[in-house]
Motif scaffolding. Structure first.
Motif, PDB file in Angstrom:
ATOM      1  N   UNK A  41      -1.553  43.417 -44.568  1.00  0.00           N
ATOM      2  CA  UNK A  41      -1.904  43.874 -43.282  1.00  0.00           C
ATOM      3  C   UNK A  41      -1.492  42.755 -42.136  1.00  0.00           C
ATOM      4  N   UNK A  42      -1.362  41.601 -42.631  1.00  0.00           N
ATOM      5  CA  UNK A  42      -0.325  40.532 -41.739  1.00  0.00           C
ATOM      6  C   UNK A  42       1.042  41.041 -41.603  1.00  0.00           C
ATOM      7  N   UNK A  43       1.688  41.324 -42.748  1.00  0.00           N
ATOM      8  CA  UNK A  43       2.872  41.574 -42.711  1.00  0.00           C
ATOM      9  C   UNK A  43       3.130  42.658 -41.980  1.00  0.00           C
ATOM     10  N   UNK A  45       8.868  35.542 -46.762  1.00  0.00           N
ATOM     11  CA  UNK A  45       8.154  36.182 -47.771  1.00  0.00           C
ATOM     12  C   UNK A  45       8.436  37.903 -47.243  1.00  0.00           C
ATOM     13  N   UNK A  46       9.151  38.632 -47.879  1.00  0.00           N
ATOM     14  CA  UNK A  46       9.514  39.994 -47.443  1.00  0.00           C
ATOM     15  C   UNK A  46       8.624  40.725 -47.979  1.00  0.00           C
ATOM     16  N   UNK A  47       8.605  42.104 -47.630  1.00  0.00           N
ATOM     17  CA  UNK A  47       7.823  43.042 -48.412  1.00  0.00           C
ATOM     18  C   UNK A  47       7.765  43.189 -49.865  1.00  0.00           C
ATOM     19  N   UNK A  48       8.733  43.315 -50.553  1.00  0.00           N
ATOM     20  CA  UNK A  48       8.756  43.240 -51.950  1.00  0.00           C
ATOM     21  C   UNK A  48       8.073  41.893 -52.575  1.00  0.00           C
ATOM     22  N   UNK A  49       8.301  40.751 -52.030  1.00  0.00           N
ATOM     23  CA  UNK A  49       7.588  39.507 -52.367  1.00  0.00           C
ATOM     24  C   UNK A  49       6.314  39.481 -52.264  1.00  0.00           C
ATOM     25  N   UNK A  50       5.635  40.153 -51.365  1.00  0.00           N
ATOM     26  CA  UNK A  50       4.479  40.070 -50.928  1.00  0.00           C
ATOM     27  C   UNK A  50       3.829  41.177 -51.841  1.00  0.00           C
ATOM     28  N   UNK A  51       4.445  42.237 -52.061  1.00  0.00           N
ATOM     29  CA  UNK A  51       4.153  43.257 -53.071  1.00  0.00           C
ATOM     30  C   UNK A  51       3.935  42.707 -54.372  1.00  0.00           C
ATOM     31  N   UNK A  52       4.966  41.807 -54.945  1.00  0.00           N
ATOM     32  CA  UNK A  52       4.986  41.355 -56.127  1.00  0.00           C
ATOM     33  C   UNK A  52       4.060  40.090 -56.578  1.00  0.00           C
ATOM     34  N   UNK A  53       3.891  39.429 -55.243  1.00  0.00           N
ATOM     35  CA  UNK A  53       2.644  38.462 -55.501  1.00  0.00           C
ATOM     36  C   UNK A  53       1.428  39.057 -55.932  1.00  0.00           C
ATOM     37  N   UNK A  54       0.962  40.264 -55.122  1.00  0.00           N
ATOM     38  CA  UNK A  54      -0.271  40.728 -55.437  1.00  0.00           C
ATOM     39  C   UNK A  54      -0.522  41.211 -56.962  1.00  0.00           C
TER      40      UNK A  54
END
Length: 341
Positions: free
Chosen positions: A178-180, A253-262
């Motif tokens: 949500x912050x991204x 931290x780009x979008x795929x990085x944030x998705x990958x972290x989750x």
């Protein structure tokens, strides 16, 4: 099938780039830029010309004109407003390249790399200040022009807020989605929103049509940023025109990085944190990110979320009455998630 459904099927077969290329709007915009920014005027004018006439599809000004036409507006009357949105967009790119230290933009030297940081700052500032004079040229009712000025000015402020928020997210792959999305809505979505909202206002759209155009733009802007973040994993830098490891080198931290972290377990999460720690070279950081994200399927999952944004954007176009304008807007939306640069 309705005419709009038939057009959509034809556009899907032709591809969004073909639909955009078939429109004369981008060529008209570029010709007007050539006329206004002739070579050899002065140093800042030459730098602005270099920045404005770089290779590109001019999506944001094209969207402004298409939105105005989609509610029954006149193309010639809104052309200055379209140019003003491009001035703001290009100025933001010039300043971004200063902040990020990027030497490439659209496959050639960035403005700060070619002309120096000081002249790049001044040129970006000149474009931002000049956009309001250009916007005031619209031969339309003062109330509509004032509404467009407010939309563009608000977008400029939001863009700055988004840039600041992006800086707050550095080194944090655990950033909440949500912050991204808030950052993307401000940093990237703001100019799409300004283009479509201004276009609908200047084109004489109803309040409902203005809001539908605004929601459409916000969806497209979110998807555009998601796709931009995915490009290093999907296309070579010789195609994108920008270094693949720029975001990794800037600890972003780009979008795929944030998705990958989750999606990741503790071990992979530790690798993602390490990759954005600033202790490795940009190339090493990007290699680490790429290995983890591709193995987890995060790239594909992020791409699916971008596609969902575009499906939602398409639904908003039903509120806009003129098919030719909405057809072009739909093509821009599709291009947002299928582009390679």
């Amino acid at each position: 099938m309705t005419a709009r459904t038939t057009d959509a099927a034809d556009d899907l077969a032709a591809g969004p780039e073909a639909v955009i290329a078939a429109s004369p709007i981008a060529a008209e915009l570029r010709a007007e830029l050539e006329r206004r920014w002739s070579a050899g005027t002065d140093h800042i004018g030459d730098i602005a010309r270099y920045a404005l006439l770089a290779p590109g599809k001019m999506l944001r000004p094209l969207m402004l004109v298409a939105t105005a036409e989609s509610v029954g507006g006149d193309r010639a009357a809104v052309l200055p407003a379209a140019l003003s949105v491009e001035y703001l967009h290009v100025a933001s790119l010039v300043h971004d390249d200063i902040i990020d230290g990027d030497e490439l933009r659209r496959g050639r030297p960035s403005v700060p790399a070619k002309f120096g940081v000081a002249d790049a700052i001044v040129t970006g500032d000149a474009l931002i200040l000049g956009l309001f004079d250009t916007l005031a040229e619209c031969g339309l009712p003062a109330e509509a022009v004032l509404g467009a000025v407010r939309a563009v000015a608000a977008a400029g402020v939001d863009l700055c807020r988004g840039q600041a928020l992006e800086a707050e997210l550095l080194r944090d792959p655990a950033c909440p989605p949500e912050r991204y999305r808030r950052m993307a809505a401000l940093k990237t979505g703001a100019l799409f929103r300004a283009a479509c909202r201004s276009g609908a206002i200047l084109g004489g759209g109803t309040a409902e049509q203005v809001e539908a155009a605004t929601r459409f733009a916000e969806r497209v802007g979110a998807a555009f940023q998601m796709r931009d973040d995915l490009l290093p994993y999907l296309a070579d830098s010789s195609v994108t025109g920008k270094s693949a490891d720029s975001d990794a080198g800037n600890m972003r931290p780009t979008f795929p990085v944030i998705v990958g972290h989750r999606m990741a377990g503790p071990q992979d999460r530790a690798v993602l944190v390490d990759a954005l720690s600033g202790t490795r070279s940009p190339a090493e950081s990007f290699a680490l990110l790429r290995e983890v994200l591709e193995r987890l399927g995060a790239v594909e999952h992020a791409a699916e979320q971008a596609e969902d944004e575009i499906r939602r954007a398409h639904a908003e176009l039903d509120a806009l009455p003129v098919a030719e304008g909405t057809r072009l807007l739909a093509a821009v939306a599709d291009l947002a998630i299928h582009r390679d640069r």
